[in-house]
Enzyme design. Structure first.
Site, PDB file in Angstrom:
ATOM      1  N   HIS A   1      41.163  47.598  35.715  1.00 50.52           N
ATOM      2  CA  HIS A   1      42.358  47.299  36.510  1.00 50.52           C
ATOM      3  C   HIS A   1      43.507  46.948  35.576  1.00 50.52           C
ATOM      4  O   HIS A   1      43.349  46.071  34.726  1.00 50.52           O
ATOM      5  CB  HIS A   1      42.103  46.116  37.453  1.00 50.52           C
ATOM      6  CG  HIS A   1      41.318  46.486  38.675  1.00 50.52           C
ATOM      7  ND1 HIS A   1      41.030  45.582  39.660  1.00 50.52           N
ATOM      8  CD2 HIS A   1      40.748  47.656  39.054  1.00 50.52           C
ATOM      9  CE1 HIS A   1      40.330  46.178  40.612  1.00 50.52           C
ATOM     10  NE2 HIS A   1      40.142  47.446  40.264  1.00 50.52           N
TER      11      HIS A   1
ATOM     12  N   TYR B   1      45.118  38.959  46.035  1.00 56.49           N
ATOM     13  CA  TYR B   1      45.075  37.543  46.427  1.00 56.49           C
ATOM     14  C   TYR B   1      46.188  37.358  47.461  1.00 56.49           C
ATOM     15  O   TYR B   1      47.354  37.633  47.165  1.00 56.49           O
ATOM     16  CB  TYR B   1      45.350  36.628  45.238  1.00 56.49           C
ATOM     17  CG  TYR B   1      44.300  36.659  44.154  1.00 56.49           C
ATOM     18  CD1 TYR B   1      44.301  37.663  43.181  1.00 56.49           C
ATOM     19  CD2 TYR B   1      43.288  35.707  44.102  1.00 56.49           C
ATOM     20  CE1 TYR B   1      43.331  37.704  42.183  1.00 56.49           C
ATOM     21  CE2 TYR B   1      42.316  35.736  43.102  1.00 56.49           C
ATOM     22  CZ  TYR B   1      42.344  36.733  42.162  1.00 56.49           C
ATOM     23  OH  TYR B   1      41.385  36.780  41.179  1.00 56.49           O
TER      24      TYR B   1
ATOM     25  N   PRO C   1      37.243  29.656  42.428  1.00 60.11           N
ATOM     26  CA  PRO C   1      37.116  31.087  42.078  1.00 60.11           C
ATOM     27  C   PRO C   1      38.438  31.861  42.095  1.00 60.11           C
ATOM     28  O   PRO C   1      38.479  33.012  41.686  1.00 60.11           O
ATOM     29  CB  PRO C   1      36.177  31.623  43.144  1.00 60.11           C
ATOM     30  CG  PRO C   1      36.290  30.665  44.272  1.00 60.11           C
ATOM     31  CD  PRO C   1      36.571  29.333  43.681  1.00 60.11           C
TER      32      PRO C   1
ATOM     33  N   LYS D   1      37.516  32.848  37.010  1.00 56.92           N
ATOM     34  CA  LYS D   1      37.352  32.300  35.669  1.00 56.92           C
ATOM     35  C   LYS D   1      35.971  31.721  35.389  1.00 56.92           C
ATOM     36  O   LYS D   1      35.653  31.430  34.237  1.00 56.92           O
ATOM     37  CB  LYS D   1      38.415  31.223  35.427  1.00 56.92           C
ATOM     38  CG  LYS D   1      39.833  31.781  35.370  1.00 56.92           C
ATOM     39  CD  LYS D   1      39.938  32.831  34.288  1.00 56.92           C
ATOM     40  CE  LYS D   1      41.214  33.651  34.400  1.00 56.92           C
ATOM     41  NZ  LYS D   1      41.148  34.852  33.523  1.00 56.92           N
TER      42      LYS D   1
ATOM     43  N   TYR E   1      45.195  35.821  33.325  1.00 56.70           N
ATOM     44  CA  TYR E   1      44.268  36.628  34.117  1.00 56.70           C
ATOM     45  C   TYR E   1      43.421  37.531  33.205  1.00 56.70           C
ATOM     46  O   TYR E   1      42.204  37.635  33.405  1.00 56.70           O
ATOM     47  CB  TYR E   1      45.030  37.472  35.140  1.00 56.70           C
ATOM     48  CG  TYR E   1      44.152  37.954  36.285  1.00 56.70           C
ATOM     49  CD1 TYR E   1      43.778  39.286  36.406  1.00 56.70           C
ATOM     50  CD2 TYR E   1      43.690  37.056  37.248  1.00 56.70           C
ATOM     51  CE1 TYR E   1      42.965  39.717  37.444  1.00 56.70           C
ATOM     52  CE2 TYR E   1      42.873  37.478  38.294  1.00 56.70           C
ATOM     53  CZ  TYR E   1      42.516  38.815  38.392  1.00 56.70           C
ATOM     54  OH  TYR E   1      41.715  39.229  39.423  1.00 56.70           O
TER      55      TYR E   1
HETATM   56  C1  PHB Z   1      34.917  38.968  43.177  1.00 54.39           C
HETATM   57  O1  PHB Z   1      35.049  40.185  42.906  1.00 54.39           O
HETATM   58  O2  PHB Z   1      33.872  38.474  43.689  1.00 54.39           O
HETATM   59  C2  PHB Z   1      36.064  38.031  42.839  1.00 54.39           C
HETATM   60  C3  PHB Z   1      37.232  38.556  42.301  1.00 54.39           C
HETATM   61  C4  PHB Z   1      38.276  37.697  41.983  1.00 54.39           C
HETATM   62  C5  PHB Z   1      38.129  36.336  42.203  1.00 54.39           C
HETATM   63  C6  PHB Z   1      36.949  35.803  42.736  1.00 54.39           C
HETATM   64  C7  PHB Z   1      35.908  36.666  43.057  1.00 54.39           C
HETATM   65  O3  PHB Z   1      39.157  35.478  41.891  1.00 54.39           O
END
Ligand code: PHB
Ligand code: APR
Length: 391
Positions: A75, A204, A295, A299, A386
């Site tokens: 990505h 997000y 989450p 991280k 990130y």
């Molecule tokens: C996931 O793909 O499970 C995932 C991705 C980003 C996050 C948390 C979980 O911030």
């Protein structure tokens, strides 16, 4: 009664313990792992799937990245959405790095395969480990095997890789001021579904109804989450309720969601936690045993790998007679840990609905989003965190 003497005893066969044993092996350092759960249970865990550059490099150095490199998705951006308005932070353009999509479940499987290919001794299903003599030069662990046989392992060093609820951190004397915690007033309900992901990057989303996250494991398997109220259980969320909430919170993007029957549904609480006591005598903590991040920002695994990389290097130097790395381990690890805790807290604070927020706080969240959209400097802060701070 088995009496063993070994260089390093590792408590916990999650990603931290498994990776540490692999990296130590490559340095000629033998270890034994004791794990509370069965191998099947460890392999069944579903966790996150966004890997920083440092994590991918560590897995490659460990010789465990062949499947990752064959199956990964890269990505070059991450999408922030606010009340349906989306902005893609161009992380690769801003930092030169991608993030890699590859599930933690697969990483665990790859690490266990590597361990088994070299006959790494892992005592599975031993829930009663007790650590002793941590301040001596011969610390030990005692535990009972499933067949009832008692095992005592004497080691020169012990690595506590047994997560937030493990025995290792509990074996370290600490004062309340050694530990820092924030429990967030919400959880995440996660759903895994065999449908193509709704977006090409991770999304997000902050919506007046609550947070949502759209991620993936492959081009045909998606991983989605919604923010839930404190005390909610999976039973409170029939899959139809989940899909309605998820699609609403994504705004127009939600119209493209391909729904289906979930392969898995689970709710996890969110907390930030750090213990400053990452070392006690010959015991060294790594990963979730020492810290927890919400989450948001993916991280948890990446921070664990950074600890393990640092600890493995320090143990390798110690084996050659240089203990400086071990003496500096906690101090140097914590310097990066706090920066990652900050980023996870920042994104969590910006992207979730808080019952205690009044109109002003909600305006501050929106202003933060608008500032990011308008400022390459703000986007760069998000991007460099990130893709992962150097380690
Ligand atoms: C996931 O793909 O499970 C995932 C991705 C980003 C996050 C948390 C979980 O911030
Ligand atoms: N004795 C032996 N093993 C234990 C004990 C114990 N007393 N307590 C816990 N364990 C085991 C757990 O069963 C688990 O397999 O230690 C392991 C810890 O693994 P994780 O909790 O996954 O922690 P870590 O290896 O540091 O990986 C961190 O995993 O949980 C995710 O979100 C977290 O992505 C992050 C990553």
């Amino acid at each position: 009664m088995i009496n063993e003497k070994i260089d390093v005893l590792i408590v916990g066969a999650g990603p931290s313990g498994l990776l540490l044993s692999q990296l130590l092996h490559l340095e000629g350092i033998d270890s034994i792992i004791v794990e509370r759960s069965s191998k099947e249970r460890v392999l069944s865990r579903i966790r996150a799937g966004v890997l920083e550059r440092g994590t991918v490099n560590a897995l490659r150095d460990a010789g465990c990245a062949d499947r990752l490199d064959a199956q990964k998705i890269l990505h070059d951006g991450v999408i922030l959405s606010f009340d349906g308005e989306q902005f893609n932070v161009p992380i690769k353009m801003l930092t030169g790095y991608d993030v890699t999509i590859y599930g933690q479940t697969e990483i665990t499987a790859d690490l266990i395969t590597a361990c088994e290919s070299r006959d790494q001794r892992i005592f599975w299903s031993c829930p009663d480990a007790v650590l002793a003599d941590l301040k001596s030069d011969a610390p030990s662990a005692m535990f009972t095997q499933p067949d009832g046989e008692k095992v005592t392992v004497h080691a020169k060093l012990i690595a506590g890789c047994d997560g937030y609820y493990g025995v290792s951190r509990q074996s370290i004397p600490s004062k309340p001021s050694d530990n820092f915690e924030r429990v967030y007033p919400f959880g995440w309900l996660g759903v895994m579904v065999d449908e193509p992901p709704v977006a090409h990057n991770v999304v997000y989303a902050n919506h007046v109804d609550g947070f949502a996250l759209a991620s993936m494991r492959s081009h045909t398997r998606s991983r989605y989450y919604v923010q839930t109220a404190p005390g909610d259980t999976v039973e409170d969320w029939p899959i139809e309720r989940f899909w309605t909430a998820f699609k609403t919170r994504l705004g127009a993007l939600g119209d493209g969601v391909k729904t289906g029957e979930p392969l898995e549904m689970s709710i996890a609480p969110l907390r930030s936690f750090v213990t400053q006591k990452m070392q006690h005598g010959r015991l060294f903590l790594a990963g979730d045993a020492a810290h927890i991040v919400p989450p948001t920002g993916a991280k948890g695994l990446n921070l664990a790998v950074a600890d393990v990389r640092r600890l493995a290097r320090a143990m390798s130097a110690w084996k050659k007679g240089d203990s400086n790395g071990l003496e500096r381990y906690a101090t140097e690890a914590l310097e990066r840990i706090w920066k990652v805790e900050r980023f996870s807290w920042y994104l969590t604070s910006m992207m979730h609905q808080f019952d205690e927020h009044k109109a002003f706080e909600k305006k501050m969240q929106r202003a933060e989003f608008d500032y990011v959209v308008s400022s390459e400097a703000a986007q760069t802060m998000i991007a460099e965190n990130y893709v992962g701070l150097a380690f």
